[in-house]
Design a protein around this motif. Structure first.
Motif, short mmCIF file in Angstrom:
data_model
loop_
_atom_site.label_atom_id
_atom_site.label_comp_id
_atom_site.label_asym_id
_atom_site.label_seq_id
_atom_site.Cartn_x
_atom_site.Cartn_y
_atom_site.Cartn_z
N GLU A 47 10.65 -7.52 -1.42
CA GLU A 47 10.91 -7.37 0.01
C GLU A 47 11.46 -5.99 0.39
OE1 GLU A 47 10.63 -11.66 -0.85
OE2 GLU A 47 11.72 -10.00 -1.79
N SER A 48 11.92 -5.24 -0.58
CA SER A 48 12.44 -3.90 -0.28
C SER A 48 11.31 -2.87 -0.12
CB SER A 48 13.40 -3.44 -1.38
OG SER A 48 12.69 -3.25 -2.61
N CYS A 49 10.09 -3.26 -0.45
CA CYS A 49 8.96 -2.32 -0.44
C CYS A 49 8.23 -2.35 0.90
CB CYS A 49 7.98 -2.68 -1.56
SG CYS A 49 8.70 -2.62 -3.22
N TRP A 50 7.85 -1.18 1.36
CA TRP A 50 7.07 -1.04 2.59
C TRP A 50 5.80 -0.24 2.31
CZ3 TRP A 50 7.91 -3.21 7.32
CH2 TRP A 50 9.18 -3.77 7.56
N SER A 51 4.72 -0.63 2.95
CA SER A 51 3.50 0.16 2.84
C SER A 51 3.68 1.50 3.54
CB SER A 51 2.31 -0.59 3.47
OG SER A 51 1.94 -1.69 2.66
N ASP A 52 3.03 2.51 3.00
CA ASP A 52 3.11 3.87 3.52
C ASP A 52 2.09 4.01 4.65
OD1 ASP A 52 2.78 6.61 3.98
OD2 ASP A 52 3.22 7.13 1.90
N GLU A 53 2.58 4.21 5.88
CA GLU A 53 1.68 4.29 7.03
C GLU A 53 0.70 5.45 6.90
OE1 GLU A 53 3.52 3.97 10.88
OE2 GLU A 53 5.06 2.60 10.13
N PHE A 58 -0.48 6.75 4.17
CA PHE A 58 -1.47 6.38 3.17
C PHE A 58 -2.50 5.42 3.76
CE2 PHE A 58 -2.92 3.61 -0.32
CZ PHE A 58 -3.41 4.56 -1.21
N CYS A 59 -2.03 4.44 4.56
CA CYS A 59 -2.94 3.49 5.20
C CYS A 59 -3.90 4.20 6.15
CB CYS A 59 -2.15 2.42 5.96
SG CYS A 59 -1.22 1.28 4.91
N ARG A 60 -3.40 5.18 6.87
CA ARG A 60 -4.27 5.94 7.78
C ARG A 60 -5.30 6.75 6.98
NH1 ARG A 60 0.70 6.44 10.73
NH2 ARG A 60 0.48 5.49 12.80
N GLU A 61 -4.84 7.37 5.91
CA GLU A 61 -5.73 8.19 5.09
C GLU A 61 -6.87 7.35 4.51
OE1 GLU A 61 -5.58 10.48 0.77
OE2 GLU A 61 -3.71 10.07 1.84
N LYS A 62 -6.56 6.13 4.08
CA LYS A 62 -7.55 5.26 3.45
C LYS A 62 -8.22 4.32 4.46
CE LYS A 62 -6.66 6.87 -0.65
NZ LYS A 62 -7.66 7.72 -1.35
N LYS A 63 -7.87 4.47 5.74
CA LYS A 63 -8.43 3.63 6.81
C LYS A 63 -8.18 2.14 6.57
CE LYS A 63 -12.00 6.90 8.31
NZ LYS A 63 -11.40 8.06 7.64
N LEU A 64 -7.00 1.83 6.11
CA LEU A 64 -6.58 0.44 5.89
C LEU A 64 -5.91 -0.05 7.17
CD1 LEU A 64 -5.10 1.09 2.34
CD2 LEU A 64 -7.23 -0.14 2.82
N TRP A 65 -6.73 -0.31 8.18
CA TRP A 65 -6.19 -0.55 9.52
C TRP A 65 -5.41 -1.86 9.61
CZ3 TRP A 65 -6.29 4.05 10.61
CH2 TRP A 65 -7.43 4.86 10.57
N PHE A 66 -5.86 -2.89 8.91
CA PHE A 66 -5.15 -4.18 8.97
C PHE A 66 -3.76 -4.03 8.35
CE2 PHE A 66 -4.57 -8.75 7.76
CZ PHE A 66 -4.73 -9.29 9.02
N ALA A 67 -3.69 -3.37 7.21
CA ALA A 67 -2.39 -3.12 6.58
C ALA A 67 -1.51 -2.25 7.47
CB ALA A 67 -2.59 -2.46 5.22
N TRP A 115 0.83 -1.21 0.00
CA TRP A 115 0.00 0.00 0.00
C TRP A 115 0.87 1.26 0.00
CZ3 TRP A 115 -4.65 0.04 -1.61
CH2 TRP A 115 -5.51 -1.04 -1.38
N ARG A 116 1.01 1.83 -1.19
CA ARG A 116 1.77 3.06 -1.35
C ARG A 116 1.03 3.99 -2.30
NH1 ARG A 116 7.23 0.93 -3.63
NH2 ARG A 116 5.78 -0.38 -4.79
N GLY A 145 -1.66 -2.02 10.76
CA GLY A 145 -1.23 -2.81 11.90
C GLY A 145 -0.08 -3.73 11.56
N LYS A 146 -0.16 -4.39 10.41
CA LYS A 146 0.90 -5.30 10.00
C LYS A 146 2.20 -4.55 9.71
CE LYS A 146 -1.37 -9.07 10.40
NZ LYS A 146 -1.00 -9.99 11.50
N THR A 147 2.07 -3.38 9.10
CA THR A 147 3.26 -2.58 8.80
C THR A 147 3.92 -2.08 10.08
OG1 THR A 147 2.22 -1.86 6.73
CG2 THR A 147 4.12 -0.59 7.50
#
Length: 303
Positions: free
Chosen positions: A136-142, A144-153, A120-121, A155-157
């Motif tokens: 594996e070098s990629c990380w979800s954008d915290e 962005f996750c907050r903005e879209k309310k992707l709470w599970f993503a 999620w970026r 939390g895992k990140t």
């Protein structure tokens, strides 16, 4: 997904000691007909409070390695996972790794994260000629996750990052496995809540080429293979999936298999996917470990 992962891991040759939060979780494991008696088939069960360092320390004492596969679920949340749960999951991850470090016998920790911690970026402003690789070098954008309310993503990140911070510079070998949406026979009946949470934003993942699944047996094998290789080449993160969902019909079938209420079908893709998943790192490790196992155990014919 914790019970399904534990069941599959218990089928491995490793001596296992599942650590559960409460008697209710223990009863769920016993329903699988794997944990009727402690010590049966090399499996012992104990209870510990994941938020209590002393409780975890006592639980881990005597163990050589720890598999942290749990996922917090809030039954009161509409999707089964809330913003508050993301914070709790990060705290739990930190406590588990700290307990591993404090426990003299523990040398290795395999931490179950999620593919959602990678995908999620913010989309690139301009489409490239070829899809961008997600590895594996990629990380979800915290943010962005907050903005879209992707709470599970989120939390895992947050949890995986907390685990890496806690292990940095310490006498503990940490490896993380990032599975896609876990599926498999019987798995969906016990794990619909985390599946719902995982699939938030599924239409976007489908359109971008990022919606994938992983059979629970394959996920368990990945954990075992990674653990076995931690004394040598294994290290860092490992993305784990065995199928990328590419068509709306596949997505509808996935929802049906998971027992989820069908949603409106995703709109037709306006363009090719922007991203391409890559699990080459894990594939290389698993194939090399399989070759080593065959070399070690298959009889050699002498003419």
């Amino acid at each position: 997904g914790e019970q399904g992962s534990v069941r599959a891991l218990a089928m491995s040759p490793l001596a296992m000691c599942p650590c559960v939060w409460c008697a209710e979780d223990l009863d769920k494991l016993r329903e699988m007909d794997l944990f009727g008696e402690n010590g049966r088939d090399g499996v012992w069960t104990i209870m510990a409070n994941v938020m209590d360092p002393e409780s975890l320390h006592r639980a881990f004492d005597g163990c050589v390695g720890v598999f942290h596969t749990s996922s917090l679920v809030d039954p009161g949340g509409i999707s089964g996972y809330t913003k508050h749960m993301a914070t709790l999951e990060a705290k739990a991850a930190e406590q588990v790794v700290e307990a591993c470090v404090r426990t003299e016998s523990v040398r290795k920790c395999v931490f179950t994260s999620s593919l959602l911690a990678c995908v999620w970026r913010q989309s690139y402003p301009h489409r490239h000629r070829f899809p961008a690789t997600v590895d594996e070098s990629c990380w979800s954008d915290e943010a962005f996750c907050r903005e879209k309310k992707l709470w599970f993503a989120l939390g895992k990140t947050m949890a995986e990052k907390a685990a890496w911070r806690a292990a940095r510079g310490r006498d503990l070998k940490l490896v993380t496995v990032c599975p896609a949406l876990v599926t498999g026979p019987g798995f969906r009946r016990r794990n619909s809540t985390p599946s719902i949470a995982y699939l938030k934003g599924a239409h976007t993942m489908l359109a971008e080429g990022l919606l994938a699944t992983a059979d629970v047996e394959r996920v368990a094998e990945a954990h075992v293979r990674v653990y076995e290789a931690m004394g040598g080449t294994a290290g860092g993160r490992y993305i784990c999936y065995d199928h990328v969902v590419r068509r709306a019909e596949e997505f509808a079938e996935l929802e049906r298999q998971l027992g989820l209420r069908p949603r409106a079908p995703p709109p037709p893709a306006a363009a090719p996917p922007s991203f391409e998943l890559c699990n080459r790192k894990l594939a290389r490790l698993v194939s090399s470990r399989r070759r080593c196992t065959h070399d070690a155990y298959l009889p050699v014919a002498y003419d």
